[in-house]
Design an enzyme around this catalytic site. Structure first.
Site, short mmCIF file in Angstrom:
data_model
loop_
_atom_site.label_atom_id
_atom_site.label_comp_id
_atom_site.label_asym_id
_atom_site.label_seq_id
_atom_site.Cartn_x
_atom_site.Cartn_y
_atom_site.Cartn_z
N GLU A 32 -27.11 -23.64 39.03
CA GLU A 32 -27.70 -22.49 39.61
C GLU A 32 -27.13 -21.44 39.29
OE1 GLU A 32 -29.88 -22.06 42.34
OE2 GLU A 32 -29.09 -20.15 42.22
N ARG A 106 -33.57 -22.08 56.72
CA ARG A 106 -33.50 -22.93 55.51
C ARG A 106 -31.71 -22.52 55.48
NH1 ARG A 106 -37.88 -20.53 51.75
NH2 ARG A 106 -38.97 -20.14 53.22
N TYR A 213 -41.28 -18.97 65.66
CA TYR A 213 -40.97 -20.14 66.04
C TYR A 213 -39.63 -20.25 66.50
CZ TYR A 213 -40.65 -21.62 61.18
OH TYR A 213 -40.10 -21.04 59.54
P1 FAD Z 1 -36.68 -21.27 44.81
O1 FAD Z 1 -35.89 -21.66 46.22
O2 FAD Z 1 -37.27 -20.84 44.14
O3 FAD Z 1 -35.16 -21.52 44.17
C1 FAD Z 1 -35.79 -21.78 42.49
C2 FAD Z 1 -34.05 -21.88 42.61
O4 FAD Z 1 -33.92 -22.00 41.43
C3 FAD Z 1 -33.41 -20.85 43.35
O5 FAD Z 1 -32.24 -21.13 43.97
C4 FAD Z 1 -32.14 -19.55 41.76
O6 FAD Z 1 -31.25 -18.73 41.81
C5 FAD Z 1 -32.47 -20.72 40.59
N1 FAD Z 1 -32.81 -20.43 39.33
C6 FAD Z 1 -33.66 -18.91 39.21
N2 FAD Z 1 -33.96 -19.19 37.73
C7 FAD Z 1 -32.84 -20.14 37.21
C8 FAD Z 1 -32.09 -20.45 36.05
N3 FAD Z 1 -32.90 -19.93 35.03
N4 FAD Z 1 -31.05 -20.60 35.83
C9 FAD Z 1 -30.64 -21.72 37.00
N5 FAD Z 1 -30.09 -21.35 38.14
C10 FAD Z 1 -31.92 -20.72 38.37
N6 FAD Z 1 -42.77 -23.42 52.51
C11 FAD Z 1 -42.62 -24.52 53.45
O7 FAD Z 1 -42.45 -25.76 53.52
N7 FAD Z 1 -42.49 -24.40 54.78
C12 FAD Z 1 -42.54 -22.95 55.55
O8 FAD Z 1 -42.53 -22.91 56.38
C13 FAD Z 1 -42.68 -22.04 54.74
N8 FAD Z 1 -42.72 -21.22 54.81
C14 FAD Z 1 -42.64 -19.53 53.77
C15 FAD Z 1 -43.09 -18.84 53.97
C16 FAD Z 1 -42.64 -17.68 53.07
C17 FAD Z 1 -42.93 -15.81 53.58
C18 FAD Z 1 -42.81 -17.90 52.03
C19 FAD Z 1 -43.01 -16.61 51.00
C20 FAD Z 1 -42.67 -19.06 51.13
C21 FAD Z 1 -42.84 -20.22 52.32
N9 FAD Z 1 -42.87 -21.83 52.39
C22 FAD Z 1 -42.35 -22.40 52.58
C23 FAD Z 1 -42.87 -21.78 50.35
C24 FAD Z 1 -40.47 -21.82 50.34
O9 FAD Z 1 -40.03 -21.21 50.20
C25 FAD Z 1 -40.76 -22.40 48.96
O10 FAD Z 1 -42.15 -23.18 47.94
C26 FAD Z 1 -39.87 -22.40 48.17
O11 FAD Z 1 -38.37 -22.56 48.62
C27 FAD Z 1 -39.76 -23.49 47.13
O12 FAD Z 1 -38.94 -24.27 46.85
P2 FAD Z 1 -38.07 -24.05 44.53
O13 FAD Z 1 -36.64 -24.98 45.38
O14 FAD Z 1 -39.21 -24.70 44.12
O15 FAD Z 1 -37.61 -22.85 44.66
#
Ligand code: FAD
Length: 402
Positions: A32, A106, A213
């Protein structure tokens, strides 16, 4: 050569994948880029397609304890304040889908995933900004910005919407919708009368909506306000500022306007997704979560789909890659089986999220028609949510691990 699974990105997707793989007996490591594992301090909705998997991963009890089980998903008109329809999230819903609908902070979800990964001995390495991946016949090498390198059998690119590793497969860019979100999660005492909620409440208006909520057993109150920016449409670089928020919501009913002051005004989230792509596998690297299928949040499914990915990837590795082995053919089979299962499903969710948002935001005759149709539906009719919340291809595994 090591058989370790390397995960680039420790968000919800990366950590859920690490946990799923570790529970299946795999050696796995998370890299990370940030100094610590952290999420923004706002809420998240988790539908049964995700909570069934959290159950299988042994963490659902902790998530429910940290969150709230809302009674209903309610849709109101943001201009008139009229109730349009609701979906009962009670016992019948839970029985039908084999899992609850949970709303959780979260940070609490992330802390639970981090703790569960640690309990399973997963190394969680911070300050590791992944900059490159080299696939070879006998394994893969991941390079980080600080000069460190890791060897493994395969890499899961869980590095989010602006994924650098997605560049191995596509040169596409995020598509900005012109909508922007303002969030706010405050202690219930600061929320006033409108904070006493036992439901997820969605207020629909022309070019805007508000979601509310409870969180943390009702001790917190969470809101997301979203609107289409006129300044974005006019091509201004500074768009979606708090002044536009106030202007957009000035036309809404008293209860919606009364909620706006509880939003944070110092941060905003422009809403972007990407077009679905047809391939997620490059050599020994596979995309996961927002890196693979970022979507608009109208179905509240981005994290839920990342959690589904996690289970599907661990299952595919289990089926196709013998433990202790890292032959290129088996890695390829495992990653391709994962992608083949997940690409059609997530593309459908991405596309439907866009259309669902359009339906939320219509005006004029289309709004009248939407309201008439919503008002006619039966609160116990689950036929519109079966495809999304119902058991998918991972169902047999979910039962097997239960
Ligand atoms: P991310 O959460 O973006 O995690 C990526 C991680 O990778 C981060 O920790 C980052 O620091 C790390 N990273 C990035 N680049 C690198 C690199 N080169 N090397 C090492 N680490 C790196 N989803 C739901 O299911 N329910 C909901 O109610 C919901 N509500 C939402 C409301 C809003 C306003 C928004 C914007 C989104 C919402 N979502 C919801 C969507 C959800 O938040 C995301 O789809 C989800 O958090 C994605 O998770 P992820 O782990 O794929 O990506």
């Amino acid at each position: 050569m090591t058989d370790e699974i390397l995960i680039a990105g420790g968000g919800i997707g990366g950590l859920a994948t690490a946990l799923a793989c570790a529970r299946a007996g795999r050696r796995v490591r998370v890299l990370e880029r940030s100094e610590e594992f952290a999420e923004i301090g706002a809420g998240l909705q988790l539908a049964p397609n995700a909570t069934r998997i959290l159950d299988r991963l042994g963490v659902l009890g902790r998530v429910v304890e940290a969150g709230v089980l809302p009674e209903r998903l309610v849709f109101n008109d943001a201009l008139t304040g009229d109730r349009l329809t609701h979906l009962d999230l009670g016992e019948r819903f839970r029985q039908r889908y084999g899992g609850p609908y949970v709303v959780v902070h979260r940070s609490d979800l992330l802390d639970i995933l981090v703790a569960a990964c640690r309990e399973h001995g997963v190394p969680l390495d911070n300050d590791r900004h992944v900059t490159g991946v080299t696939s070879r016949p006998d394994g893969v090498t991941v390079s980080c910005a600080d000069g460190t390198g890791y060897h493994g059998a395969l890499v899961v690119a869980a590095d989010g919407l602006r994924s650098g590793l997605r560049g191995l497969l596509s040169d596409d860019e995020p598509v900005c919708s012109g909508y922007v979100a303002y969030r706010g999660a405050v202690p219930i005492e600061e929320a006033g009368a409108h904070g006493a909620l036992t439901d997820v409440v969605v207020w629909l208006g022309p070019g805007l909506h508000l979601v509310q909520y409870p969180l943390r057993g009702g001790r917190m109150y969470n809101q997301v306000a979203v609107f289409h920016s006129r300044r974005f449409a006019e091509g201004h670089a500074d768009w979606g500022l708090p002044g536009e928020l106030d202007e957009a919501f000035s036309v809404t009913c008293d209860r919606v306007r009364a909620a706006v002051p509880a939003l944070w005004r110092d941060r905003r989230w422009p809403m972007s997704d990407r077009e679905p792509i047809g391939d997620w596998v490059a050599g020994r690297t596979a995309l996961l979560g927002d890196a693979a299928h970022p979507m608009l949040q109208y179905l509240a499914q981005g994290a839920c789909q990342a959690i589904e990915d996690a289970a599907a990837l661990a299952d595919a590795v289990d089926r196709h890659l013998p433990a202790g082995y890292s032959g290129a053919g088996d890695v390829d089979k495992a990653l391709r089986a994962y992608a083949a299962e997940r690409i059609p499903r997530t593309a459908r969710v991405q596309r439907t999220a866009r259309v669902w948002g359009d339906i939320w935001h219509v005006d004029g005759l289309a709004r009248d028609l939407r309201n008439a149709l919503f008002s006619r539906r039966d609160a116990g009719d689950f036929s519109d949510t079966d495809w999304l919340y119902g058991p998918g291809p991972t169902a047999s595994k979910e039962t097997a691990h239960a």
